[in-house]
Write a protein that holds these residues in place. Structure first.
Motif, mmCIF file in Angstrom:
data_model
loop_
_atom_site.group_PDB
_atom_site.id
_atom_site.type_symbol
_atom_site.label_atom_id
_atom_site.label_comp_id
_atom_site.label_asym_id
_atom_site.label_seq_id
_atom_site.Cartn_x
_atom_site.Cartn_y
_atom_site.Cartn_z
ATOM 1 N N ASP A 72 0.796 -1.219 0.000
ATOM 2 C CA ASP A 72 0.000 0.000 0.000
ATOM 3 C C ASP A 72 0.830 1.270 0.000
ATOM 4 N N GLY A 73 1.976 1.256 0.713
ATOM 5 C CA GLY A 73 2.790 2.464 0.759
ATOM 6 C C GLY A 73 3.269 2.928 -0.605
ATOM 7 N N PRO A 74 3.977 2.070 -1.384
ATOM 8 C CA PRO A 74 4.427 2.493 -2.718
ATOM 9 C C PRO A 74 3.273 2.844 -3.648
ATOM 10 N N ARG A 95 2.579 6.530 -5.500
ATOM 11 C CA ARG A 95 2.456 6.711 -6.944
ATOM 12 C C ARG A 95 1.140 7.365 -7.325
ATOM 13 N N ALA A 96 0.089 7.053 -6.582
ATOM 14 C CA ALA A 96 -1.245 7.505 -6.977
ATOM 15 C C ALA A 96 -1.616 8.871 -6.430
ATOM 16 N N CYS A 97 -0.999 9.272 -5.326
ATOM 17 C CA CYS A 97 -1.420 10.486 -4.629
ATOM 18 C C CYS A 97 -0.452 11.631 -4.863
ATOM 19 N N GLY A 98 -1.005 12.791 -5.094
ATOM 20 C CA GLY A 98 -0.206 14.005 -5.124
ATOM 21 C C GLY A 98 -0.131 14.626 -3.748
ATOM 22 N N ALA A 99 0.466 15.785 -3.673
ATOM 23 C CA ALA A 99 0.657 16.437 -2.376
ATOM 24 C C ALA A 99 -0.662 16.829 -1.742
ATOM 25 N N ASN A 100 -1.636 17.236 -2.555
ATOM 26 C CA ASN A 100 -2.911 17.730 -2.019
ATOM 27 C C ASN A 100 -4.063 16.765 -2.256
ATOM 28 N N ALA A 101 -3.769 15.538 -2.621
ATOM 29 C CA ALA A 101 -4.822 14.576 -2.949
ATOM 30 C C ALA A 101 -5.497 14.048 -1.683
ATOM 31 N N ASP A 102 -6.739 13.630 -1.854
ATOM 32 C CA ASP A 102 -7.489 13.004 -0.761
ATOM 33 C C ASP A 102 -6.951 11.597 -0.556
ATOM 34 N N PRO A 103 -6.387 11.265 0.624
ATOM 35 C CA PRO A 103 -5.778 9.941 0.818
ATOM 36 C C PRO A 103 -6.760 8.791 0.600
ATOM 37 N N LEU A 104 -7.993 8.932 1.072
ATOM 38 C CA LEU A 104 -8.949 7.835 0.912
ATOM 39 C C LEU A 104 -9.364 7.670 -0.544
ATOM 40 N N ALA A 105 -9.451 8.785 -1.290
ATOM 41 C CA ALA A 105 -9.747 8.675 -2.720
ATOM 42 C C ALA A 105 -8.592 7.993 -3.448
ATOM 43 N N CYS A 106 -7.356 8.324 -3.025
ATOM 44 C CA CYS A 106 -6.200 7.655 -3.607
ATOM 45 C C CYS A 106 -6.207 6.168 -3.297
ATOM 46 N N TYR A 107 -6.603 5.828 -2.087
ATOM 47 C CA TYR A 107 -6.656 4.418 -1.717
ATOM 48 C C TYR A 107 -7.706 3.695 -2.553
ATOM 49 N N ALA A 108 -8.812 4.357 -2.819
ATOM 50 C CA ALA A 108 -9.849 3.750 -3.649
ATOM 51 C C ALA A 108 -9.335 3.459 -5.051
ATOM 52 N N SER A 109 -8.502 4.364 -5.602
ATOM 53 C CA SER A 109 -7.931 4.107 -6.921
ATOM 54 C C SER A 109 -6.883 2.992 -6.850
ATOM 55 N N LEU A 169 -11.125 5.153 7.548
ATOM 56 C CA LEU A 169 -9.935 4.745 8.291
ATOM 57 C C LEU A 169 -10.357 3.912 9.496
ATOM 58 N N GLY A 170 -9.654 2.833 9.735
ATOM 59 C CA GLY A 170 -9.968 1.969 10.865
ATOM 60 C C GLY A 170 -8.737 1.224 11.317
ATOM 61 N N GLU A 171 -8.963 0.076 11.937
ATOM 62 C CA GLU A 171 -7.847 -0.758 12.379
ATOM 63 C C GLU A 171 -8.310 -2.190 12.523
ATOM 64 N N ASP A 172 -7.342 -3.077 12.463
ATOM 65 C CA ASP A 172 -7.587 -4.477 12.775
ATOM 66 C C ASP A 172 -7.648 -4.565 14.298
ATOM 67 N N VAL A 210 -8.137 -0.224 6.486
ATOM 68 C CA VAL A 210 -9.156 0.578 5.811
ATOM 69 C C VAL A 210 -10.429 -0.251 5.765
ATOM 70 N N VAL A 211 -11.560 0.361 6.096
ATOM 71 C CA VAL A 211 -12.817 -0.359 6.267
ATOM 72 C C VAL A 211 -13.852 0.163 5.267
ATOM 73 N N ALA A 212 -14.637 -0.764 4.737
ATOM 74 C CA ALA A 212 -15.746 -0.404 3.855
ATOM 75 C C ALA A 212 -16.960 -1.262 4.220
ATOM 76 N N MET A 213 -18.141 -0.642 4.218
ATOM 77 C CA MET A 213 -19.381 -1.358 4.488
ATOM 78 C C MET A 213 -20.112 -1.558 3.165
ATOM 79 N N ILE A 214 -20.409 -2.814 2.830
ATOM 80 C CA ILE A 214 -21.008 -3.161 1.546
ATOM 81 C C ILE A 214 -22.432 -3.643 1.781
ATOM 82 N N ASP A 215 -23.376 -3.002 1.112
ATOM 83 C CA ASP A 215 -24.796 -3.326 1.259
ATOM 84 C C ASP A 215 -25.107 -4.628 0.515
ATOM 85 N N VAL A 216 -25.576 -5.635 1.257
ATOM 86 C CA VAL A 216 -25.908 -6.931 0.640
ATOM 87 C C VAL A 216 -27.368 -7.309 0.907
#
Length: 429
Positions: free
Chosen positions: A329-331, A335-349, A367-370, A378-384
């Motif tokens: 995830d770090g590298p 690569r995906a995020c610029g200086a002013n980019a939204d970190p969570l949006a970058c993570y989504a990409s 943002l969450g934790e194990d 990173v946590v996401a809730m998926i409607d099923v």
């Protein structure tokens, strides 16, 4: 031998036998638990670091666990040898005349050989006594050497990590692996030169003074026989070459045991006759990997992988937790995020997509934790709620793990059965 004499310990009994028994009896239980504590330490800590730091941490772990295994084996063997010695002393007090070979159904030659091999019972007791003390001393000395090595490597690793992560100074960690060998080169050269030419040097000459300065400097840092009196005694009476071979053999056996136990802790199915079992890597879309389900996974030993709450989802949402992996995830984020980019949006990409039964899901990451390992996630809730009863597949697509720059292979400290760009998590409604 009189009754009073038979009630006493043999004349040449090691004077430290009581202290040896006390130390072994008290410490053996702690030493038997220490390897498991070290396993938990490395299994919990390694996923927090990038590969090159995890490798160095693993090196410290191997040294520390080898020392713990040597101490545990030493105390167990010492207790058994001391128990045998005590049994011999007690039996001699019952039968002070020793072994009566005439009561055995042996021929004259066999009786002579057996009697000569055993000798006097007092001598056999002395040998058992000495053997127990030698095992105790040698085990403690070897474990102490490994503990010192562990401490030195840990301090070097800690200093290098602080330089890179806190002071932002780029550190090439390769020097740590070679520094010990480089430091020992002058000592080895000085020892060989002294052995070959030492008698020919003028006592007060420049070469002799320089040679003594080098050797004296190393002894001040704990290198040399004078700093290990027990080892010096053993080497001088049992032979230096024989002692060195024994030390190397014990060290190699301890390192092999430590490495093997770590491998089996990460890959428990490697032990057993499972040759006919289907290949899990080839059928991973049809596999219920325990690492994918929070109610089944082992937080310490299961691989780091995305997981959901259970294989059977009864609520309206699937809680998808994706643990943060520094090498993956770090590298990708850099690569995906610029200086002013939204970190969570970058993570989504970086994740690229979450699919249920082939349909892309509109997910919002938080943002969450194990919670069971206290590692970032990173946590996401998926409607099923609209899914029909039965089997479904949750597919997550991500960037592949970054491979080690030096070895060009995935770090074995962080084994992944599948280093593919996607993970498949079957679940049922």
């Amino acid at each position: 031998m009189s009754t009073q004499e038979s009630d006493q310990l043999p004349r040449h009994t090691t004077p430290t036998w009581e202290v040896e028994l006390l130390i072994s009896g008290v410490a053996v239980f702690a030493m038997l638990q220490l390897p498991d504590l070290l396993d938990r330490m490395i299994l919990e800590s390694a996923p927090r670091f990038i590969d090159r730091w995890a490798k160095l941490l693993w090196l410290v772990y191997i040294y520390a666990k080898s020392a713990a295994l040597i101490l545990a084996a030493t105390f167990v063997i010492h207790l058994l040898l001391r128990a045998r010695w005590i049994a011999l002393v007690g039996m001699l007090s019952i039968y002070p005349r020793g072994v009566d070979w005439n009561n055995f159904q042996l021929g004259p030659n066999a009786r002579e050989i057996e009697a000569q091999r055993l000798g006097r019972m007092e001598d056999a007791i002395d040998r058992a006594d000495n053997r127990a003390t030698m095992v105790f001393a040698l085990g403690v000395v070897l474990a102490s050497i490994l503990c010192m090595i562990t401490l030195v490597v840990a301090v070097m690793l800690g200093a290098a990590w602080i330089l890179e992560t806190r002071l932002h100074y780029s550190v090439n960690t390769n020097w740590i692996a070679w520094s010990a060998a480089v430091v020992m080169v002058p000592y080895g050269v000085a020892m060989l030169f002294d052995r070959r030419f030492g008698d020919q040097l003028a006592p007060n000459g420049l070469t002799a003074r320089g040679l003594r300065a080098v050797l004296r400097g190393y002894t001040r840092f704990g290198i040399g026989m004078a700093n290990n009196p027990a080892l010096a005694l053993l080497s001088s009476h049992r032979g230096r070459r024989r002692t060195i071979l024994m030390i190397v053999g014990v060290f190699m056996l301890a390192v092999f045991a430590a490495s093997t136990s770590y491998y089996l802790a990460r890959e428990p199915d490697a032990l057993g006759s499972y040759e006919g079992y289907p290949d899990a890597d080839a059928l991973h879309t049809r596999q219920l990997d325990a690492a994918h389900y929070d109610d089944r996974r082992d937080p310490m030993r299961s691989r780091v992988a995305p997981y959901i709450q259970s294989a059977v989802v009864t609520g309206p949402y699937v809680e998808l937790v994706i643990p943060w992996e520094p090498d993956r995830d770090g590298p990708a984020m850099r690569r995906a995020c610029g200086a002013n980019a939204d970190p969570l949006a970058c993570y989504a990409s970086h994740v690229r997509g979450v699919f249920v039964d082939g349909t892309r899901q509109p997910v919002a990451f938080e943002l969450g934790e194990d919670a069971r390992t206290d590692r970032p996630a990173v946590v996401a809730m998926i409607d099923v709620r609209g899914l029909a009863p039965g089997r479904h597949e949750l597919r997550i697509t991500r960037a592949q793990r970054i491979r080690d720059e030096d070895s060009q292979r995935v770090d074995p400290l962080k084994p992944m059965k599948r280093d593919a760009a996607y993970e498949v998590l079957p679940f049922w409604r």
